[in-house]
Write a protein that holds these residues in place. Structure first.
Motif, mmCIF file in Angstrom:
data_model
loop_
_atom_site.group_PDB
_atom_site.id
_atom_site.type_symbol
_atom_site.label_atom_id
_atom_site.label_comp_id
_atom_site.label_asym_id
_atom_site.label_seq_id
_atom_site.Cartn_x
_atom_site.Cartn_y
_atom_site.Cartn_z
ATOM 1 N N ASN A 85 0.838 -1.196 0.000
ATOM 2 C CA ASN A 85 0.000 0.000 0.000
ATOM 3 C C ASN A 85 0.878 1.255 0.000
ATOM 4 O O ASN A 85 2.083 1.187 0.273
ATOM 5 C CB ASN A 85 -0.971 -0.001 1.188
ATOM 6 C CG ASN A 85 -0.245 -0.020 2.524
ATOM 7 O OD1 ASN A 85 0.634 0.812 2.785
ATOM 8 N ND2 ASN A 85 -0.597 -0.974 3.376
ATOM 9 N N HIS A 86 0.246 2.385 -0.256
ATOM 10 C CA HIS A 86 1.033 3.613 -0.454
ATOM 11 C C HIS A 86 1.749 4.063 0.818
ATOM 12 O O HIS A 86 2.836 4.633 0.750
ATOM 13 C CB HIS A 86 0.140 4.735 -0.992
ATOM 14 C CG HIS A 86 -0.855 5.262 0.000
ATOM 15 N ND1 HIS A 86 -2.006 4.588 0.331
ATOM 16 C CD2 HIS A 86 -0.862 6.414 0.740
ATOM 17 C CE1 HIS A 86 -2.689 5.289 1.217
ATOM 18 N NE2 HIS A 86 -2.022 6.401 1.490
ATOM 19 N N ASP A 87 1.160 3.784 1.999
ATOM 20 C CA ASP A 87 1.825 4.156 3.249
ATOM 21 C C ASP A 87 3.133 3.376 3.432
ATOM 22 O O ASP A 87 4.165 3.944 3.833
ATOM 23 C CB ASP A 87 0.906 3.907 4.444
ATOM 24 C CG ASP A 87 -0.252 4.897 4.494
ATOM 25 O OD1 ASP A 87 -0.058 6.028 3.997
ATOM 26 O OD2 ASP A 87 -1.319 4.541 5.010
ATOM 27 N N SER A 88 3.096 2.085 3.146
ATOM 28 C CA SER A 88 4.301 1.261 3.270
ATOM 29 C C SER A 88 5.351 1.671 2.252
ATOM 30 O O SER A 88 6.551 1.717 2.561
ATOM 31 C CB SER A 88 3.944 -0.220 3.078
ATOM 32 O OG SER A 88 3.051 -0.656 4.075
ATOM 33 N N ILE A 89 4.915 1.978 1.040
ATOM 34 C CA ILE A 89 5.849 2.415 -0.005
ATOM 35 C C ILE A 89 6.558 3.695 0.420
ATOM 36 O O ILE A 89 7.784 3.818 0.314
ATOM 37 C CB ILE A 89 5.101 2.623 -1.340
ATOM 38 C CG1 ILE A 89 4.616 1.278 -1.881
ATOM 39 C CG2 ILE A 89 5.991 3.313 -2.361
ATOM 40 C CD1 ILE A 89 3.696 1.388 -3.081
ATOM 41 N N LEU A 193 0.880 5.496 -7.576
ATOM 42 C CA LEU A 193 0.631 4.265 -8.333
ATOM 43 C C LEU A 193 0.105 3.172 -7.404
ATOM 44 O O LEU A 193 -0.801 2.419 -7.769
ATOM 45 C CB LEU A 193 1.918 3.799 -9.018
ATOM 46 C CG LEU A 193 2.365 4.595 -10.246
ATOM 47 C CD1 LEU A 193 3.757 4.150 -10.683
ATOM 48 C CD2 LEU A 193 1.380 4.405 -11.388
ATOM 49 N N GLY A 194 0.692 3.084 -6.201
ATOM 50 C CA GLY A 194 0.245 2.079 -5.246
ATOM 51 C C GLY A 194 -1.181 2.304 -4.787
ATOM 52 O O GLY A 194 -1.885 1.354 -4.440
ATOM 53 N N GLN A 195 -1.614 3.563 -4.799
ATOM 54 C CA GLN A 195 -2.970 3.891 -4.356
ATOM 55 C C GLN A 195 -3.961 3.875 -5.521
ATOM 56 O O GLN A 195 -5.166 3.977 -5.310
ATOM 57 C CB GLN A 195 -2.969 5.275 -3.697
ATOM 58 C CG GLN A 195 -4.175 5.556 -2.837
ATOM 59 C CD GLN A 195 -4.011 6.859 -2.074
ATOM 60 O OE1 GLN A 195 -3.079 7.630 -2.331
ATOM 61 N NE2 GLN A 195 -4.898 7.100 -1.119
ATOM 62 N N GLY A 196 -3.428 3.760 -6.738
ATOM 63 C CA GLY A 196 -4.300 3.742 -7.911
ATOM 64 C C GLY A 196 -4.907 5.090 -8.234
ATOM 65 O O GLY A 196 -6.035 5.165 -8.743
#
Length: 219
Positions: A85-89, A193-196
């Motif tokens: 997910n975007h937080d982890s990225i 991108l991770g969050q779409g």
């Protein structure tokens, strides 16, 4: 020799065993012609965003093949492709940016340390020259060369510090700041991108991080 070699020796003593190679690489990069990759990176991220929305995450796997010479961007897209997910990225990549920033800041720190040492070495040379003057007081013909050493070492120390080392330290800091800004651009793109996120939303985020002359537009 006293000012230049003395400054190099004393500054070099502060290097940690593992610092020599990264500092040398950073020093060589310091004299390379600056080239901004921010705008091409932003265009690539926008293009990937549109293609991922159209064709799915398989697009990222294909994009990774051509990024062997851009390890941070490749690492960021790998995290997205792995489904984080975007937080982890953001957390992972920002930690890597901090570590890289510390490595890059080491060169500027050493250059500033050298700028502090150089005038001190010049002062030592001046004292040596004055000792020579005192020794030759009974021979006026030899006073001149000893006095020249006393004055020139101070001059060399000031020139080395303020005309060579400090400007290089400022250049190293500016280069490190530019590279950090570029890496943060990649983090913003990868998180989106991770969050779409929609490409238009990503366009706004990227343009907020780009200079006005390098802003991009989604297709």
């Amino acid at each position: 020799m006293l000012v230049v070699l003395g400054t190099l020796a004393i500054t070099g003593v502060s290097l940690q065993p593992g610092d020599a190679r990264p500092v040398w690489s950073a020093l060589k990069a310091l004299f390379a012609r600056p080239q901004s990759d921010a705008r091409p990176t932003a265009r690539l991220l926008l293009d990937l965003s549109a293609r991922v929305r159209r064709d799915g995450p398989v697009v990222l796997e294909k994009a990774l093949v051509g990024l062997r010479d851009r390890p941070f961007l490749k690492r960021a897209l790998e995290l997205v492709a792995d489904g984080l997910n975007h937080d982890s990225i953001e957390a992972i990549l920002n930690a890597e940016i901090e570590a890289e920033g510390r490595r890059r800041g080491r060169l500027a720190e050493l250059l500033r340390r050298g700028a502090d040492v150089a005038p001190a070495m010049g002062l030592i040379g001046t004292l040596i020259g004055l000792v020579g003057v005192m020794r030759e007081l009974d021979d006026p013909a030899r006073i001149g060369p000893a006095m020249a050493i006393a004055l020139l070492t101070t001059l060399y120390g000031a020139v080395l510090a303020h005309i060579v080392l400090l400007p290089l330290a400022h250049r190293a800091e500016a280069q490190a700041d530019a590279e950090t800004a570029h890496l943060k651009l990649i983090v913003a793109g990868a998180a989106a991108l991770g969050q779409g996120e929609h490409p238009l939303h990503l366009e706004s985020k990227l343009n907020a991080l780009l200079p006005p002359t390098e802003r991009v537009q989604a297709a």
